[in-house]
Motif scaffolding. Structure first.
Motif, PDB file in Angstrom:
ATOM      1  N   SER A   8       0.840  -1.195   0.000  1.00 31.65           N
ATOM      2  CA  SER A   8       0.000   0.000   0.000  1.00 31.65           C
ATOM      3  C   SER A   8       0.877   1.246   0.000  1.00 31.65           C
ATOM      4  O   SER A   8       1.620   1.508   0.944  1.00 31.65           O
ATOM      5  CB  SER A   8      -0.911   0.017   1.222  1.00 31.65           C
ATOM      6  OG  SER A   8      -1.524   1.287   1.313  1.00 31.65           O
ATOM      7  N   HIS A  33      -1.095  -1.033  -4.297  1.00 35.91           N
ATOM      8  CA  HIS A  33      -2.405  -0.750  -3.694  1.00 35.91           C
ATOM      9  C   HIS A  33      -2.496   0.755  -3.407  1.00 35.91           C
ATOM     10  O   HIS A  33      -1.631   1.328  -2.748  1.00 35.91           O
ATOM     11  CB  HIS A  33      -2.541  -1.565  -2.404  1.00 35.91           C
ATOM     12  CG  HIS A  33      -3.871  -1.474  -1.745  1.00 35.91           C
ATOM     13  ND1 HIS A  33      -4.952  -2.248  -2.129  1.00 35.91           N
ATOM     14  CD2 HIS A  33      -4.297  -0.714  -0.709  1.00 35.91           C
ATOM     15  CE1 HIS A  33      -5.982  -1.974  -1.352  1.00 35.91           C
ATOM     16  NE2 HIS A  33      -5.616  -1.037  -0.474  1.00 35.91           N
ATOM     17  N   ASP A  35      -4.798   3.748  -1.886  1.00 37.38           N
ATOM     18  CA  ASP A  35      -5.919   4.031  -0.985  1.00 37.38           C
ATOM     19  C   ASP A  35      -6.426   5.451  -1.172  1.00 37.38           C
ATOM     20  O   ASP A  35      -5.735   6.409  -0.831  1.00 37.38           O
ATOM     21  CB  ASP A  35      -5.461   3.871   0.472  1.00 37.38           C
ATOM     22  CG  ASP A  35      -5.245   2.412   0.835  1.00 37.38           C
ATOM     23  OD1 ASP A  35      -6.172   1.611   0.618  1.00 37.38           O
ATOM     24  OD2 ASP A  35      -4.154   2.081   1.327  1.00 37.38           O
ATOM     25  N   ASP A  64      -4.002  -1.225  -7.986  1.00 39.39           N
ATOM     26  CA  ASP A  64      -5.179  -1.759  -7.301  1.00 39.39           C
ATOM     27  C   ASP A  64      -5.765  -0.591  -6.500  1.00 39.39           C
ATOM     28  O   ASP A  64      -5.242  -0.253  -5.442  1.00 39.39           O
ATOM     29  CB  ASP A  64      -4.695  -2.900  -6.385  1.00 39.39           C
ATOM     30  CG  ASP A  64      -5.759  -3.421  -5.454  1.00 39.39           C
ATOM     31  OD1 ASP A  64      -6.954  -3.327  -5.787  1.00 39.39           O
ATOM     32  OD2 ASP A  64      -5.382  -3.954  -4.373  1.00 39.39           O
ATOM     33  N   HIS A  66      -8.270   1.301  -4.247  1.00 42.05           N
ATOM     34  CA  HIS A  66      -9.243   1.034  -3.183  1.00 42.05           C
ATOM     35  C   HIS A  66      -9.940   2.346  -2.854  1.00 42.05           C
ATOM     36  O   HIS A  66      -9.352   3.227  -2.227  1.00 42.05           O
ATOM     37  CB  HIS A  66      -8.475   0.464  -1.972  1.00 42.05           C
ATOM     38  CG  HIS A  66      -9.313   0.207  -0.773  1.00 42.05           C
ATOM     39  ND1 HIS A  66      -8.771  -0.051   0.468  1.00 42.05           N
ATOM     40  CD2 HIS A  66     -10.657   0.147  -0.607  1.00 42.05           C
ATOM     41  CE1 HIS A  66      -9.748  -0.250   1.343  1.00 42.05           C
ATOM     42  NE2 HIS A  66     -10.897  -0.128   0.721  1.00 42.05           N
ATOM     43  N   THR A  88     -11.780  -1.110  -6.555  1.00 45.60           N
ATOM     44  CA  THR A  88     -12.575  -1.688  -5.473  1.00 45.60           C
ATOM     45  C   THR A  88     -13.409  -0.592  -4.827  1.00 45.60           C
ATOM     46  O   THR A  88     -12.877   0.460  -4.466  1.00 45.60           O
ATOM     47  CB  THR A  88     -11.650  -2.346  -4.422  1.00 45.60           C
ATOM     48  OG1 THR A  88     -11.026  -3.480  -5.030  1.00 45.60           O
ATOM     49  CG2 THR A  88     -12.430  -2.812  -3.207  1.00 45.60           C
ATOM     50  N   HIS A  90     -16.522   0.238  -1.781  1.00 41.81           N
ATOM     51  CA  HIS A  90     -17.050  -0.321  -0.539  1.00 41.81           C
ATOM     52  C   HIS A  90     -18.519  -0.668  -0.684  1.00 41.81           C
ATOM     53  O   HIS A  90     -19.302   0.132  -1.199  1.00 41.81           O
ATOM     54  CB  HIS A  90     -16.856   0.665   0.626  1.00 41.81           C
ATOM     55  CG  HIS A  90     -15.594   0.400   1.363  1.00 41.81           C
ATOM     56  ND1 HIS A  90     -15.561  -0.305   2.534  1.00 41.81           N
ATOM     57  CD2 HIS A  90     -14.316   0.686   1.043  1.00 41.81           C
ATOM     58  CE1 HIS A  90     -14.301  -0.420   2.926  1.00 41.81           C
ATOM     59  NE2 HIS A  90     -13.518   0.177   2.040  1.00 41.81           N
ATOM     60  N   ALA A 114     -15.146  -4.043  -1.240  1.00 46.84           N
ATOM     61  CA  ALA A 114     -14.533  -4.100   0.097  1.00 46.84           C
ATOM     62  C   ALA A 114     -15.619  -4.109   1.164  1.00 46.84           C
ATOM     63  O   ALA A 114     -16.675  -3.480   0.997  1.00 46.84           O
ATOM     64  CB  ALA A 114     -13.615  -2.901   0.298  1.00 46.84           C
ATOM     65  N   CYS A 135     -12.393  -7.524  -1.012  1.00 46.93           N
ATOM     66  CA  CYS A 135     -11.375  -7.010  -0.090  1.00 46.93           C
ATOM     67  C   CYS A 135     -11.972  -7.021   1.314  1.00 46.93           C
ATOM     68  O   CYS A 135     -12.903  -6.274   1.601  1.00 46.93           O
ATOM     69  CB  CYS A 135     -10.995  -5.593  -0.521  1.00 46.93           C
ATOM     70  SG  CYS A 135      -9.880  -4.789   0.638  1.00 46.93           S
ATOM     71  N   GLU A 173      -8.895 -10.631  -0.949  1.00 47.34           N
ATOM     72  CA  GLU A 173      -7.806  -9.720  -0.565  1.00 47.34           C
ATOM     73  C   GLU A 173      -7.994  -9.317   0.899  1.00 47.34           C
ATOM     74  O   GLU A 173      -9.109  -9.074   1.337  1.00 47.34           O
ATOM     75  CB  GLU A 173      -7.855  -8.464  -1.453  1.00 47.34           C
ATOM     76  CG  GLU A 173      -6.777  -7.441  -1.150  1.00 47.34           C
ATOM     77  CD  GLU A 173      -6.841  -6.229  -2.093  1.00 47.34           C
ATOM     78  OE1 GLU A 173      -7.783  -5.420  -1.992  1.00 47.34           O
ATOM     79  OE2 GLU A 173      -5.943  -6.095  -2.949  1.00 47.34           O
ATOM     80  N   ASP A 175      -6.859  -6.564   3.827  1.00 49.91           N
ATOM     81  CA  ASP A 175      -6.305  -5.210   3.877  1.00 49.91           C
ATOM     82  C   ASP A 175      -6.345  -4.649   5.297  1.00 49.91           C
ATOM     83  O   ASP A 175      -7.415  -4.403   5.836  1.00 49.91           O
ATOM     84  CB  ASP A 175      -7.113  -4.318   2.924  1.00 49.91           C
ATOM     85  CG  ASP A 175      -6.505  -2.941   2.769  1.00 49.91           C
ATOM     86  OD1 ASP A 175      -5.393  -2.707   3.276  1.00 49.91           O
ATOM     87  OD2 ASP A 175      -7.159  -2.092   2.125  1.00 49.91           O
TER      88      ASP A 175
END
Ligand code: DX5
Ligand code: ZN
Length: 217
Positions: A8, A33, A35, A64, A66, A88, A90, A114, A135, A173, A175
């Protein structure tokens, strides 16, 4: 399939972002990753489009992304154009999750969902067949460097069972708070992709740390 490692970038030194990405490029990392936090869905703001654009400029590994943001459907095309390979969203942020997943796929990205640590795995029952990735948050999203929530193990087990039962192909995944202490056990329960922020970037030799996580058998 052997498991994948997704360091990340949130835990990287942003003053030396290019150097950090070049380190990841040369490592055994499979993904970078990324974020994205909006200060609304989660109690923190991370970074946005210009930083992702800069990451893409230097990265040779797939991103990736998120999205810890409300109404992620508003920005899917933007993140795709910035270089996201996987997006990804939520579950807690999507009223029309099925539509959002189809949109991610129509952009040519793989699609992930996620789940916060308290969100029931069974809520995925009617969407799991459409997902490339689930995730599981093993901390409450919003910050790097938090303590791994032990209850995650049984959630991985439950999700793995759901995937097998439904014949789905989604990858699992994990996290948050992932380290060499919990990685083997997570893989045994069925995890496919390990995200690691602080464990990688706070270590003396991040490249070696990534390789250690990658080479767990
Ligand atoms: C938390 C983020 C994580 C975080 C992981 O909200 O989604 O990806 O960067 O960092 P560590 O591995 O330090 O918990
Ligand atoms: Zn994340």
């Amino acid at each position: 399939m052997s498991h994948l490692i997704a360091p990340s970038i949130l835990a990287a030194d942003f003053g030396n972002l290019q150097r950090e990405i070049e380190m990841l490029n040369k490592s055994e990392a499979d993904y970078i990753h990324v974020d994205v936090m909006d200060g609304v869905l989660v109690p923190n703001i991370s970074f946005g489009m210009p930083v992702i654009e800069a990451i893409t400029r230097h990265a040779t590994k797939p991103l990736d992304v998120h999205l810890m943001i409300v109404q992620p459907e508003r920005y899917l095309a933007t993140f795709q154009s910035l270089g996201a390979a996987n997006i990804t969203v939520h579950l807690e942020a999507c009223t029309h999750l099925h539509r959002t997943i189809q949109e991610i796929k129509s952009l040519g990205c793989t699609a992930g969902v996620a789940l916060n640590p308290h969100t029931s795995i069974q809520l995925l029952k009617d969407i799991i067949g459409d997902l490339d990735m689930v995730c599981l948050m093993s901390v409450n999203p919003g910050f790097g460097g938090q303590k791994f929530i032990e209850h995650t193990y049984s959630r991985v087990e439950e999700l793995k069972a759901l995937i097998i039962e439904t014949g789905a192909t989604a990858k699992i995944e994990i996290d948050g708070g992932v380290s060499i202490q919990n990685a083997s056990q997570l893989l045994e329960y069925g995890a496919d992709i390990l995200v690691a922020g602080n464990f990688v970037f706070s270590s003396k030799n991040p490249t070696e740390t990534i390789n250690k996580l990658k080479n767990i058998v």
